[in-house]
Enzyme design. Structure first.
Site, PDB file in Angstrom:
ATOM      1  N   HIS A 159       0.840  -1.199   0.000  1.00  0.00           N
ATOM      2  CA  HIS A 159       0.000   0.000   0.000  1.00  0.00           C
ATOM      3  C   HIS A 159       0.877   1.252   0.000  1.00  0.00           C
ATOM      4  O   HIS A 159       2.087   1.182   0.197  1.00  0.00           O
ATOM      5  CB  HIS A 159      -0.919   0.026   1.225  1.00  0.00           C
ATOM      6  CG  HIS A 159      -2.099  -0.877   1.115  1.00  0.00           C
ATOM      7  ND1 HIS A 159      -2.047  -2.203   1.474  1.00  0.00           N
ATOM      8  CD2 HIS A 159      -3.364  -0.659   0.666  1.00  0.00           C
ATOM      9  CE1 HIS A 159      -3.233  -2.762   1.269  1.00  0.00           C
ATOM     10  NE2 HIS A 159      -4.049  -1.845   0.778  1.00  0.00           N
ATOM     11  N   LYS A 163      -0.571   4.771   4.627  1.00  0.00           N
ATOM     12  CA  LYS A 163      -1.407   3.805   5.354  1.00  0.00           C
ATOM     13  C   LYS A 163      -0.815   3.554   6.736  1.00  0.00           C
ATOM     14  O   LYS A 163       0.386   3.336   6.878  1.00  0.00           O
ATOM     15  CB  LYS A 163      -1.528   2.495   4.576  1.00  0.00           C
ATOM     16  CG  LYS A 163      -2.537   1.529   5.188  1.00  0.00           C
ATOM     17  CD  LYS A 163      -2.885   0.396   4.236  1.00  0.00           C
ATOM     18  CE  LYS A 163      -3.860  -0.590   4.868  1.00  0.00           C
ATOM     19  NZ  LYS A 163      -5.144   0.033   5.228  1.00  0.00           N
TER      20      LYS A 163
END
Length: 273
Positions: A159, A163
């Protein structure tokens, strides 16, 4: 809930996901954008939600108080942080509002609070609202039943740099789907980190690896590795819009449901496959 358009409220309206949710709500037939929320003190308060999302003027202004908009929505869509979502959950439970929860990173107490609230209101709670990811979860169950007892299972996820939780909620959902298919509890077989002299791989475990870099929207791979071959099942998201569309579709699906805890497999009727 109303028989006409389902009116939705969007939490975190000024964030990346919030803006996509506004666009999705404005685009889906049967759904009406009723309210948009931002934190107290935000410079975005008073803005038109549609203009904020690049979708044109809607007449819905960004507010900070749920009390001020409690008569303007039927379902609350929340992709924020656990502490904020739990506050919103208490409000929705008190006022009989449905919820779509895409927030990740809950501890066990937070998950229990969601389960408890579902006795009174209808909730769709999912780690990932992508149609493709939820089809993948079903495929993982099938693969695990055939190959899970004799292969090494690893889950790799990547990600963007912003995040804040790891492994991702989707990666954990993948592990849970595999563990469930093997009649195991993920808590008993997950390996979340390896460092130093680890020794040989312990049979029957499910390993997790995490990447955080750049602007990766979301990539997840489950690997079933044997001697001489391995099966990899991968999902790659190129836009948050896939999550937003799934969340708004879930809000529409909640129409007529008074209580209960559901996930995207219910929304997509995958449990009957």
């Amino acid at each position: 809930m109303h028989d006409a358009n389902i009116r939705v409220a969007i939490a975190g309206a000024g964030g990346r996901m919030g803006r996509q949710l506004i666009q999705a709500a404005l685009a889906l037939e049967g759904v009406q954008l009723g309210a948009a929320l931002e934190r107290e003190g935000s410079s975005l308060l008073g803005s038109d939600a549609g203009e904020l999302a690049g979708a044109g003027k809607t007449g819905v202004t960004v507010q900070s108080s749920l009390d001020a908009v409690k008569d303007d929505f039927d379902v609350f869509i929340d992709f924020t942080r656990p502490e904020g979502t739990l506050n919103h959950l208490a409000f929705c439970r008190q006022h009989g509002k449905g919820m779509v929860i895409g927030t990740t990173g809950f501890d066990e107490a937070g998950k229990q609070a969601i389960r408890d609230a579902a006795a009174d209101i209808a909730i769709v709670f999912a780690a990932n609202f992508s149609v493709g990811v939820n089809v993948m979860l079903k495929l993982l169950e099938k693969a695990a039943k055939v190959m899970g007892d004799y292969t090494d299972i690893e889950i790799i996820e990547a990600h963007h740099r912003h995040k804040v939780d790891a492994p991702s909620g989707t990666a954990l959902a993948m592990g849970e789907a595999i563990a469930h298919a093997l009649d195991k509890d993920l808590k008993d077989c997950a390996v979340y980190s390896r460092e130093g002299h680890t020794g040989e791989r312990v049979p029957g475990t499910i390993g997790f690896a995490t990447v955080r870099a750049g602007d990766i929207v979301g990539e997840h791979t489950a690997m079933f590795a044997d001697i001489g071959e391995r099966l990899e099942i991968t999902h790659k998201a190129s836009s948050r819009m896939t999550f937003a569309n799934g969340a708004v579709r879930s809000a529409l699906w909640l129409s007529g449901k008074e209580s209960g805890l559901f996930d995207m497999r219910d929304v997509l009727d995958l449990n009957n496959l």
